[in-house]
Enzyme design. Structure first.
Site, mmCIF file in Angstrom:
data_model
loop_
_atom_site.group_PDB
_atom_site.id
_atom_site.type_symbol
_atom_site.label_atom_id
_atom_site.label_comp_id
_atom_site.label_asym_id
_atom_site.label_seq_id
_atom_site.Cartn_x
_atom_site.Cartn_y
_atom_site.Cartn_z
ATOM 1 N N ASP A 307 40.066 4.260 4.336
ATOM 2 C CA ASP A 307 41.452 4.577 4.716
ATOM 3 C C ASP A 307 42.394 4.574 3.514
ATOM 4 O O ASP A 307 42.079 4.030 2.448
ATOM 5 C CB ASP A 307 41.972 3.517 5.706
ATOM 6 C CG ASP A 307 41.348 3.665 7.090
ATOM 7 O OD1 ASP A 307 40.356 4.411 7.221
ATOM 8 O OD2 ASP A 307 41.859 3.023 8.031
ATOM 9 N N ASP A 308 43.565 5.164 3.742
ATOM 10 C CA ASP A 308 44.747 5.084 2.875
ATOM 11 C C ASP A 308 44.657 5.952 1.612
ATOM 12 O O ASP A 308 45.582 5.958 0.805
ATOM 13 C CB ASP A 308 45.060 3.635 2.440
ATOM 14 C CG ASP A 308 45.389 2.730 3.627
ATOM 15 O OD1 ASP A 308 45.453 3.254 4.760
ATOM 16 O OD2 ASP A 308 45.567 1.522 3.423
ATOM 17 N N HIS A 358 45.435 9.734 8.973
ATOM 18 C CA HIS A 358 45.916 8.347 8.974
ATOM 19 C C HIS A 358 47.442 8.329 8.911
ATOM 20 O O HIS A 358 48.025 7.361 8.424
ATOM 21 C CB HIS A 358 45.304 7.593 7.788
ATOM 22 C CG HIS A 358 45.363 6.085 7.904
ATOM 23 N ND1 HIS A 358 45.200 5.417 9.093
ATOM 24 C CD2 HIS A 358 45.582 5.126 6.956
ATOM 25 C CE1 HIS A 358 45.305 4.115 8.877
ATOM 26 N NE2 HIS A 358 45.548 3.903 7.584
ATOM 27 N N HIS A 362 52.097 5.893 6.794
ATOM 28 C CA HIS A 362 51.534 4.592 7.119
ATOM 29 C C HIS A 362 52.530 3.677 7.811
ATOM 30 O O HIS A 362 52.623 2.470 7.536
ATOM 31 C CB HIS A 362 50.980 3.897 5.860
ATOM 32 C CG HIS A 362 49.810 2.998 6.153
ATOM 33 N ND1 HIS A 362 49.949 1.682 6.494
ATOM 34 C CD2 HIS A 362 48.476 3.231 6.174
ATOM 35 C CE1 HIS A 362 48.755 1.143 6.685
ATOM 36 N NE2 HIS A 362 47.839 2.079 6.504
ATOM 37 N N HIS A 452 38.691 0.698 2.417
ATOM 38 C CA HIS A 452 39.815 1.447 1.836
ATOM 39 C C HIS A 452 39.416 2.018 0.486
ATOM 40 O O HIS A 452 38.896 1.273 -0.361
ATOM 41 C CB HIS A 452 41.034 0.524 1.687
ATOM 42 C CG HIS A 452 41.555 0.033 3.004
ATOM 43 N ND1 HIS A 452 41.020 -1.070 3.648
ATOM 44 C CD2 HIS A 452 42.521 0.514 3.836
ATOM 45 C CE1 HIS A 452 41.645 -1.266 4.803
ATOM 46 N NE2 HIS A 452 42.563 -0.308 4.934
HETATM 47 NI NI NI Z 1 45.691 1.948 6.589
#
Ligand code: NI
Length: 500
Positions: A307-308, A358, A362, A452
């Site tokens: 993620d991210d 995603h 955020h 991540h």
């Molecule tokens: Ni995240």
């Protein structure tokens, strides 16, 4: 007696008036040029004298005509073919009539305008002559015109005689014309216009070049000057018609070179076809292998997710490790990071991994209004689609936070909310051994593992983690593949399995 004369006088007067009216109406009727008048004009021209020609196949004549209003001198070719003679004569007659009409309409500033139709004759082969006309008025060139005379077939050569005319040939000719325009100073717009209309081209060909002729405005703007774009014959071998060698009487060397070029092109096409077939076979073999890999729902499988990202350093490292283990994974990307690293996002997609959404910034979606939720998710899907060509199906909400409003948005857009069952805690520990331990202790077949691709420790942990999972017989799948294996579909949320 006097009475009778008076009567006769009246009759005479009436008759005079009658004929005057008839005569007047007749006069106004014949003011526009009648067909008979036109014919009369054509035969006006005198004298007609033969002028020397370099070629016995074509005789040349000069006609001159001088009146109070204008002067014209016209050169005309005469071949053994009536058809060809008529063809050229028709054109010449049109030019003369246009000129006379313009004189009648006072189109010329000069008191005594002068038309000169001059020709030059070029012999290319026994059968093919070029006749180049220049139309000059008062010494200024108005335009040039080429006749490509085919004496064998008693007709003008057309582009179809020279080329296999199709879209390919038209594109090739246009491209080569632009390449070879050189110092001609043809205005772009004029060149484009001409190239778009091959049926209007003024052209000729000889053993060296195919030439396109145009007349471009003089700087003084009093007339035009002719320019030519010469395209070397050897760049056109693949476009020529079958009869070209005969028409321009190509040398043996040229014919050989043309045959070689055609042969080479055939081989190139065959090679290209084979290469594509090979690629296709390879791709389908790879797809088959991958399908086989996830085909056994009784085998062990796991979905790694990152993620991210994407990020500049960590994402490429993770991609490298995954490739070394022939493993696929799922990357839930942020819209803002896709904007920053579009090339890396594309690399991820090109490597065969799944890309999920995603959101853009955020944010905790449960604290946003529906409009802002839509913007957070929609923006990111748009950007991922722009960059990778594929719109993401999976959405992972930041912090795994969702409510009914979030689910409604996901449902409306036919997305699927994909969360996780094993948290590597890489965001907290930032330690490769801790990450390894956390994942291996909690995972089981069917797990979705949260990691991540922004922390270097995650990239550090990955090689040993993948090696350990392989040793235990795990297959790596994307989240979408895992959902298929588990029969999961629709809005979700979907979590995957956990050992706990
Ligand atoms: Ni995240």
């Amino acid at each position: 007696m006097i009475k009778r004369i008076t009567k006769l006088g009246w009759v005479t007067i009436i008759l005079i008036i009658f004929f005057s009216v008839i005569g007047l109406s007749h006069l106004t009727e014949s003011k526009p040029k009648s067909a008979a008048d036109q014919l009369q004009r054509e035969t006006d021209i005198l004298p007609k004298e033969q002028i020397p020609s370099m070629y016995p196949d074509i005789q040349l004549f000069l006609e001159t005509d001088e009146t109070d209003l204008y002067r014209m001198s016209v050169e005309t070719p005469v071949t053994e073919s009536d058809t060809i003679n008529e063809n050229i004569k028709q054109w010449v007659t049109d030019q003369k009539n246009d000129f006379k009409d313009d004189v009648d309409d006072n189109q010329y500033e000069e008191k005594h305008p002068n038309l000169h139709l001059a020709l030059t004759l070029e012999k290319v082969t026994d059968r093919y002559y070029q006749i180049h006309y220049t139309k000059e008025i008062n010494g200024n060139v108005h335009f040039t015109k080429t006749f490509n005379v085919d004496l064998d077939n008693e007709q003008m050569l057309s582009l179809d005689d020279i080329f296999k005319m199709n879209d390919n040939t038209r594109d090739t000719l246009a491209e080569l014309a632009r390449e070879n325009r050189g110092e001609t100073n043809i205005p772009d717009e004029q060149l484009d216009d001409m190239l778009a209309n091959p049926e209007q081209w003024d052209w000729d060909i000889n053993r060296d070049v195919f030439s396109l002729h145009m007349d471009i405005p003089d700087e003084k703007e009093s007339g035009k000057h002719p320019v030519s774009i010469d395209i070397p014959l050897d760049s056109l071998y693949l476009s020529f018609s079958d009869q070209i060698a005969d028409i321009i009487d190509m040398s043996d060397e040229q014919q050989q070179a043309m045959a070689n070029a055609i042969q080479a092109e055939k081989e190139r096409i065959a090679r290209e076809k084979k290469r594509k077939e090979n690629l296709k076979a390879k791709a389908s073999a790879k797809q088959e292998a991958r399908a086989k890999k996830v085909a056994d729902p009784n085998g062990k499988y796991i979905a790694l997710t990152f993620d991210d990202g994407p990020s500049a350093d960590v994402t490429p490292r993770i991609l490298k490790t995954l490739a070394e283990h022939d493993a696929v994974a799922t990357f839930f990307m942020l819209g803002t990071e896709v904007d920053t690293y579009p090339d890396i996002a594309k690399q991820v997609a090109d490597a065969g991994h799944e890309i999920g959404n995603h959101t853009k910034n955020h944010k905790n979606l449960t604290k946003l209004e529906p409009y802002d939720i839509r913007n957070e998710i929609g923006y990111t899907s748009d950007r991922i689609q722009e960059v990778t060509g594929k719109r993401p199906y999976l959405v992972r909400s930041p912090y795994g936070a969702y409510n009914d409003t979030v689910l409604q948005d996901i449902e409306r857009n036919k997305n699927s909310l994909a969360l996780w069952s094993v948290d590597s805690l890489d965001w907290k520990t930032r330690d490769k051994n801790a990450i390894y331990k956390e994942v291996t202790e909690h995972m089981t077949s069917g797990s979705i593992v949260l990691m991540h691709d922004i922390h270097p420790a995650t990239a550090d942990a990955l090689p040993s983690l993948l090696t350990a999972l392989e040793k235990e017989g795990y297959q790596f799948v994307t989240v979408s593949q895992l959902m298929v294996l588990q029969g999961l579909d629709g809005t979700g949320p979907h979590y995957g399995m956990s050992a706990d």
